[in-house]
Design a protein around this motif. Structure first.
Motif, PDB file in Angstrom:
ATOM      1  N   ALA A 149      31.183  -0.339  16.076  1.00 43.15           N
ATOM      2  CA  ALA A 149      30.162   0.720  16.095  1.00 43.15           C
ATOM      3  C   ALA A 149      30.588   1.882  15.201  1.00 43.15           C
ATOM      4  O   ALA A 149      29.760   2.472  14.485  1.00 43.15           O
ATOM      5  CB  ALA A 149      29.934   1.190  17.532  1.00 43.15           C
ATOM      6  N   MET A 150      31.880   2.222  15.232  1.00 45.34           N
ATOM      7  CA  MET A 150      32.385   3.285  14.346  1.00 45.34           C
ATOM      8  C   MET A 150      32.290   2.854  12.886  1.00 45.34           C
ATOM      9  O   MET A 150      31.944   3.660  12.003  1.00 45.34           O
ATOM     10  CB  MET A 150      33.822   3.614  14.710  1.00 45.34           C
ATOM     11  CG  MET A 150      33.998   4.215  16.097  1.00 45.34           C
ATOM     12  SD  MET A 150      35.746   4.440  16.489  1.00 45.34           S
ATOM     13  CE  MET A 150      35.654   4.819  18.245  1.00 45.34           C
ATOM     14  N   LYS A 151      32.626   1.587  12.607  1.00 45.70           N
ATOM     15  CA  LYS A 151      32.524   1.110  11.228  1.00 45.70           C
ATOM     16  C   LYS A 151      31.076   1.084  10.757  1.00 45.70           C
ATOM     17  O   LYS A 151      30.786   1.364   9.586  1.00 45.70           O
ATOM     18  CB  LYS A 151      33.152  -0.278  11.120  1.00 45.70           C
ATOM     19  CG  LYS A 151      34.662  -0.271  11.296  1.00 45.70           C
ATOM     20  CD  LYS A 151      35.251  -1.663  11.130  1.00 45.70           C
ATOM     21  CE  LYS A 151      36.779  -1.626  11.269  1.00 45.70           C
ATOM     22  NZ  LYS A 151      37.388  -2.965  11.121  1.00 45.70           N
ATOM     23  N   TRP A 152      30.170   0.758  11.669  1.00 47.73           N
ATOM     24  CA  TRP A 152      28.746   0.805  11.302  1.00 47.73           C
ATOM     25  C   TRP A 152      28.341   2.224  10.956  1.00 47.73           C
ATOM     26  O   TRP A 152      27.609   2.450   9.973  1.00 47.73           O
ATOM     27  CB  TRP A 152      27.901   0.272  12.456  1.00 47.73           C
ATOM     28  CG  TRP A 152      26.420   0.470  12.255  1.00 47.73           C
ATOM     29  CD1 TRP A 152      25.584  -0.291  11.510  1.00 47.73           C
ATOM     30  CD2 TRP A 152      25.627   1.543  12.781  1.00 47.73           C
ATOM     31  NE1 TRP A 152      24.311   0.215  11.533  1.00 47.73           N
ATOM     32  CE2 TRP A 152      24.314   1.349  12.317  1.00 47.73           C
ATOM     33  CE3 TRP A 152      25.896   2.625  13.593  1.00 47.73           C
ATOM     34  CZ2 TRP A 152      23.269   2.204  12.641  1.00 47.73           C
ATOM     35  CZ3 TRP A 152      24.862   3.490  13.922  1.00 47.73           C
ATOM     36  CH2 TRP A 152      23.566   3.275  13.455  1.00 47.73           C
ATOM     37  N   ALA A 153      28.786   3.198  11.724  1.00 43.84           N
ATOM     38  CA  ALA A 153      28.461   4.598  11.439  1.00 43.84           C
ATOM     39  C   ALA A 153      28.999   4.999  10.070  1.00 43.84           C
ATOM     40  O   ALA A 153      28.307   5.675   9.287  1.00 43.84           O
ATOM     41  CB  ALA A 153      29.036   5.498  12.532  1.00 43.84           C
ATOM     42  N   LEU A 155      34.398  11.018   7.089  1.00 41.14           N
ATOM     43  CA  LEU A 155      33.455  10.471   6.117  1.00 41.14           C
ATOM     44  C   LEU A 155      32.069  11.079   6.306  1.00 41.14           C
ATOM     45  O   LEU A 155      31.393  11.447   5.330  1.00 41.14           O
ATOM     46  CB  LEU A 155      33.394   8.955   6.260  1.00 41.14           C
ATOM     47  CG  LEU A 155      32.641   8.170   5.191  1.00 41.14           C
ATOM     48  CD1 LEU A 155      33.258   8.412   3.825  1.00 41.14           C
ATOM     49  CD2 LEU A 155      32.661   6.681   5.520  1.00 41.14           C
ATOM     50  N   ILE A 156      31.631  11.211   7.559  1.00 40.01           N
ATOM     51  CA  ILE A 156      30.321  11.815   7.821  1.00 40.01           C
ATOM     52  C   ILE A 156      30.338  13.301   7.482  1.00 40.01           C
ATOM     53  O   ILE A 156      29.378  13.844   6.925  1.00 40.01           O
ATOM     54  CB  ILE A 156      29.933  11.585   9.293  1.00 40.01           C
ATOM     55  CG1 ILE A 156      29.739  10.081   9.558  1.00 40.01           C
ATOM     56  CG2 ILE A 156      28.667  12.350   9.653  1.00 40.01           C
ATOM     57  CD1 ILE A 156      29.477   9.741  10.999  1.00 40.01           C
ATOM     58  N   ARG A 157      31.448  13.993   7.787  1.00 37.57           N
ATOM     59  CA  ARG A 157      31.554  15.420   7.475  1.00 37.57           C
ATOM     60  C   ARG A 157      31.442  15.665   5.972  1.00 37.57           C
ATOM     61  O   ARG A 157      30.879  16.681   5.528  1.00 37.57           O
ATOM     62  CB  ARG A 157      32.872  15.964   8.008  1.00 37.57           C
ATOM     63  CG  ARG A 157      33.011  17.483   7.794  1.00 37.57           C
ATOM     64  CD  ARG A 157      34.393  17.977   8.171  1.00 37.57           C
ATOM     65  NE  ARG A 157      34.608  17.958   9.605  1.00 37.57           N
ATOM     66  CZ  ARG A 157      35.440  17.128  10.238  1.00 37.57           C
ATOM     67  NH1 ARG A 157      36.158  16.254   9.525  1.00 37.57           N
ATOM     68  NH2 ARG A 157      35.588  17.174  11.547  1.00 37.57           N
ATOM     69  N   ALA A 158      31.991  14.735   5.183  1.00 35.66           N
ATOM     70  CA  ALA A 158      31.917  14.900   3.730  1.00 35.66           C
ATOM     71  C   ALA A 158      30.501  14.705   3.191  1.00 35.66           C
ATOM     72  O   ALA A 158      30.180  15.202   2.107  1.00 35.66           O
ATOM     73  CB  ALA A 158      32.864  13.914   3.048  1.00 35.66           C
TER      74      ALA A 158
END
Length: 783
Positions: A645-649, A695-698
């Motif tokens: 699930a984290m890798k999907w995100a 990664l999402i923060r970037a």
């Protein structure tokens, strides 16, 4: 020259002590190395010195001409200060044996060895190589090739004389090694001395390598060098002819050494055998040796022996005029060894057949192609070894590549007949053969595509239920064949019947079948543009593209995309142990996420139901990760769903446009923040959550990310407070349940403390053992 003259005069010509002569020999070895390394001496001077020492033509170093000398002087000529014995009774006589006479040339071989060591050192330093004029250290000491050959040519008869006259094993070995070096050079004396050198080598082999040989210990190197020199003479000197007796003797040596336990003797035997085969010498003994070599290529326990045997057999089959029947007999022997008991033997037989297919003329392969395929194809199915199955497939590809189009058509027709057989194993074999045809023909396989695909669809229709141990492997190999066909022919994306059967296999009981089906839909999604598919779902169908998902009917495209999404989510929920299947499912979900984002951007994604939106998919995966946390218990809790699930995100953050998934950012962050805030997190999961969050923060602006992160933290804090209040009220309303929970908590703490103590004990014991070992080593050193 002073030290050279000192050694013969003062030591070699006056002593017969083995100890003193050995010391002198070692001293001369150091002198020879120093001469070669001396930059002031040219190659010409060293060659002249080497020839003079080896031929005993330097006057100051030549031994006396007297043939022998009596080492014990007479009493009349002996001078001594001791008075004569005046006792009346003579001493008791003992056993006095006459001393053997010693020749003055007993140690003459020492200087000859010195000369040959200088020559051999020049070869080892590559100072006498015709290709290069010395290495970097000796680049200024080069010699012209023509001059070098003229100076080396006189050494050939000199070395032959050394082999005839000298009984010293060290000198014989050195002479043979130098002759091996000289055989690679175009020297006229080699042709002249070939016959004499051959007779001398047979004499040496008869003395040191025969049944009643004296070869023991230090003579082993000499025997190996003699065999190598004989091999070079047979291979390079075409004018050399062997008598039948000599050939018979060599083959006897080869046959004896082939079954030796000494790897060095085996290597020299194969080298000599290949040299004999390269001359195409016909004799009954050659056929006998090759029959034994044929068996050795399969049954030997040493890999290098099997390899050398195969190489010799290929030379024999290719070089000798054996006739069609004999060659086919050899090939049938190796085909029969495909059922050999041990894996190494089967691999050796398959490698032999692969070598045959690569080097044999196409005419012979064409006449026996059916026999080869019928023998090799079952090994791809029934063999227990994965390496043997891969080797069998490689052999078939090599064979098909050598055949003409007409021959492949005939074999393909036989394969299609097998594909319609009743036994699942036969059809599985046919499917794997189709993959080999495709690997060889590539784009030209298109003429067979329609017939093959129709048969594969029929096979998939019989295997969609699953549970049959014979049908499940067939389904897996059929799907693999379809995957290879889809890589080569993208037009298969338009075959609705084929993809409909593949869709049914997404929920197959066997994990291999689910993996292959997921890979196929992953390839289909990768070949489909998300924007085009979103337009096909929302309005007027696909433009310019046509596939199972891209249909002219928007309703049909929507239905198939929704079904694929639901089934992929169902796969994510079901898979709990298989990492490979889960990886492919998540890849498909990332591709579908791109499609969902594109659908929502058109503004018509929500009218077709809640199961075709990105938010719905994110909530499903978040819920599965939360359920896994709730079920976490024991020493080895499962983490596969949280991990993927984290890798999907992270995949969504990279592949999808930010504005399309920004409204669902709190849902994406929920499993990541929860894993980062656990009191005792799994190290791998914690690291993965941190990487995905970064990664999402970037990708997102700082304010949006901070707001979503704060919202998720507040929700988690609220849920924790609510659960804490429920547990407090439960202690009043349900005291028995609360007591049981406290007992379980205390028990788990007790077990945790016990495990901690055991780990500390093990660590302490290891440290104590290490200290004891160190103290023991110190005590040993002090003693």
């Amino acid at each position: 020259m002073l030290c050279f003259s000192f050694l013969p005069d003062q030591i070699l010509n006056t002593t017969h002590s083995h100890k003193i002569v050995s010391r002198a020999s070692r001293c001369l070895e150091h002198i020879s190395r120093g001469l070669v390394e001396n930059q002031a001496l040219s190659i010409d001077q060293l060659l002249i010195l080497a020839h003079g020492l080896a031929s005993e033509s330097i006057p100051d170093l030549s031994p006396p001409k007297a043939s022998s000398v009596d080492p014990s002087p007479s009493p009349a000529t002996r001078f001594t200060l001791r008075p004569e014995d005046c006792r009346i009774i003579p001493p008791e006589p003992g056993r006095v044996l006459p001393q053997s006479k010693k020749a003055v040339r007993t140690n003459a071989h020492v200087l000859v060895t010195l000369g040959l060591e200088v020559l051999h050192a020049l070869f080892k330093k590559e100072l006498l190589s015709p290709e290069s004029k010395g290495n970097a250290q000796h680049k200024d000491r080069g010699i012209e090739t023509e001059k070098m050959l003229k100076m080396l040519d006189p050494f050939v008869p000199l070395l032959v004389d050394c082999l005839k006259a000298q009984p010293q094993p060290k000198l014989l070995t050195l002479s043979l090694r130098i002759l091996i070096r000289l055989c690679h050079l175009p020297l006229p004396s080699l042709e002249k001395q070939a016959e004499a050198l051959t007779k001398t080598l047979f004499a040496l082999l008869g003395r040191f390598a025969g049944p009643t040989s004296e070869g023991r210990g230090e003579t082993t190197e000499m025997v190996m060098a003699a065999f190598k020199l004989m091999s070079l003479l047979l291979r390079d000197l075409k004018s050399l002819t062997l008598e039948p007796t000599q050939l018979r003797v060599l083959l006897l040596y080869v046959e004896r050494d082939l079954f030796s336990s000494d790897s060095t003797r085996e290597s020299s035997a194969f080298t000599l055998l290949k040299a004999i085969l390269s001359r195409r010498i016909s004799a009954p003994e050659v056929a006998s040796v090759m029959q034994k070599t044929k068996e050795l290529s399969v049954t030997s326990l040493r890999e290098h022996v099997r390899t050398q045997s195969r190489q010799a057999l290929l030379m024999y089959l290719l070089e000798y005029p054996l006739g069609f029947k004999k060659i086919v007999g050899f090939l049938q022997f190796f085909l029969a060894q495909l059922e050999y008991e041990y894996e190494e033997g089967r691999i050796a037989a398959l490698e032999m057949m692969n070598g045959v297919f690569q080097q044999f003329p196409p005419k012979l392969l064409r006449e026996n192609a059916s026999l080869f395929v019928i023998s090799l194809a079952p090994r791809m199915v029934v063999d227990d070894s994965a390496k043997c199955r891969q080797m069998a497939a490689l052999c078939i590809r090599t064979l098909l590549d050598k055949l003409s189009r007409e021959d492949r058509d005939r074999l393909m027709q036989m394969t299609m007949d097998w594909l319609q057989a009743e036994k699942a194993s036969v059809r599985r074999m046919a499917v794997q053969l189709i993959s080999q045809f495709l690997a060889v023909e590539k784009a030209s396989f298109s003429v067979r595509l329609e017939a093959v695909v129709s048969q594969l669809i029929a096979s998939l229709g019989e295997t969609k239920e699953g549970g049959d141990p014979d049908q499940d492997p067939l389904a897996f190999h059929v799907l693999n064949a379809v995957l290879k066909l889809f890589h080569e022919f993208s037009s298969l994306a338009e075959n609705d019947d084929l993809w409909g059967m593949i869709f049914l296999h997404l929920i197959h009981p066997h994990s291999w079948v689910r993996l292959a089906s997921s890979k196929l839909f992953g390839q289909l999604l990768a070949a489909t543009d998300p924007e085009t598919l979103a337009q096909a779902i929302c309005s007027s169908g696909g433009r310019g593209q046509r596939s199972y998902l891209l249909n002219s009917s928007p309703a049909l495209s929507l239905q198939r995309t929704r079904q694929l999404l639901q089934l992929s989510v169902s796969q994510f929920q079901r898979e709990e142990d298989n990492q490979a299947v889960m990886e492919q499912v998540v890849k498909n979900l990332v591709q579908l996420s791109r499609v969902l984002c594109a659908v929502e951007s058109t503004g018509s994604g929500g009218s077709d139901g809640p199961d075709l939106s990105f938010r719905w998919l994110a909530l499903k995966l978040k819920r599965e990760a939360a359920r896994e946390v709730a079920k976490e218990h024991g020493l080895n809790p499962k983490t596969i769903k949280r991990e993927w699930a984290m890798k999907w995100a992270g995949g969504v953050a990279v592949s999808c446009p930010v504005p399309r998934w920004l409204p669902s950012l709190p849902i994406l962050l929920a499993p990541l923040v929860r894993e980062a805030q656990l009191p005792r997190p799994d190290p791998a999961l914690h690291r993965l959550a941190t990487e995905a969050t970064d990664l999402i923060r970037a990708k997102v602006k700082g304010e949006d990310f901070a707001e979503a992160h704060a919202e998720v933290v507040a929700q988690l804090a609220t849920k924790r407070g609510k659960r804490k209040a429920e547990r407090a009220s439960e202690a009043v309303t349900h005291p028995e349940k609360a007591a049981r929970m406290r007992i379980m908590k205390q028990r788990s703490k007790k077990e945790a403390r016990k495990r901690k103590r055991e780990a500390e004990d093990v660590k302490r014991q290891a440290i104590t053992a290490k200290k004891r070992k160190q103290l023991k080593n110190i005590a040993i050193l002090q003693e």
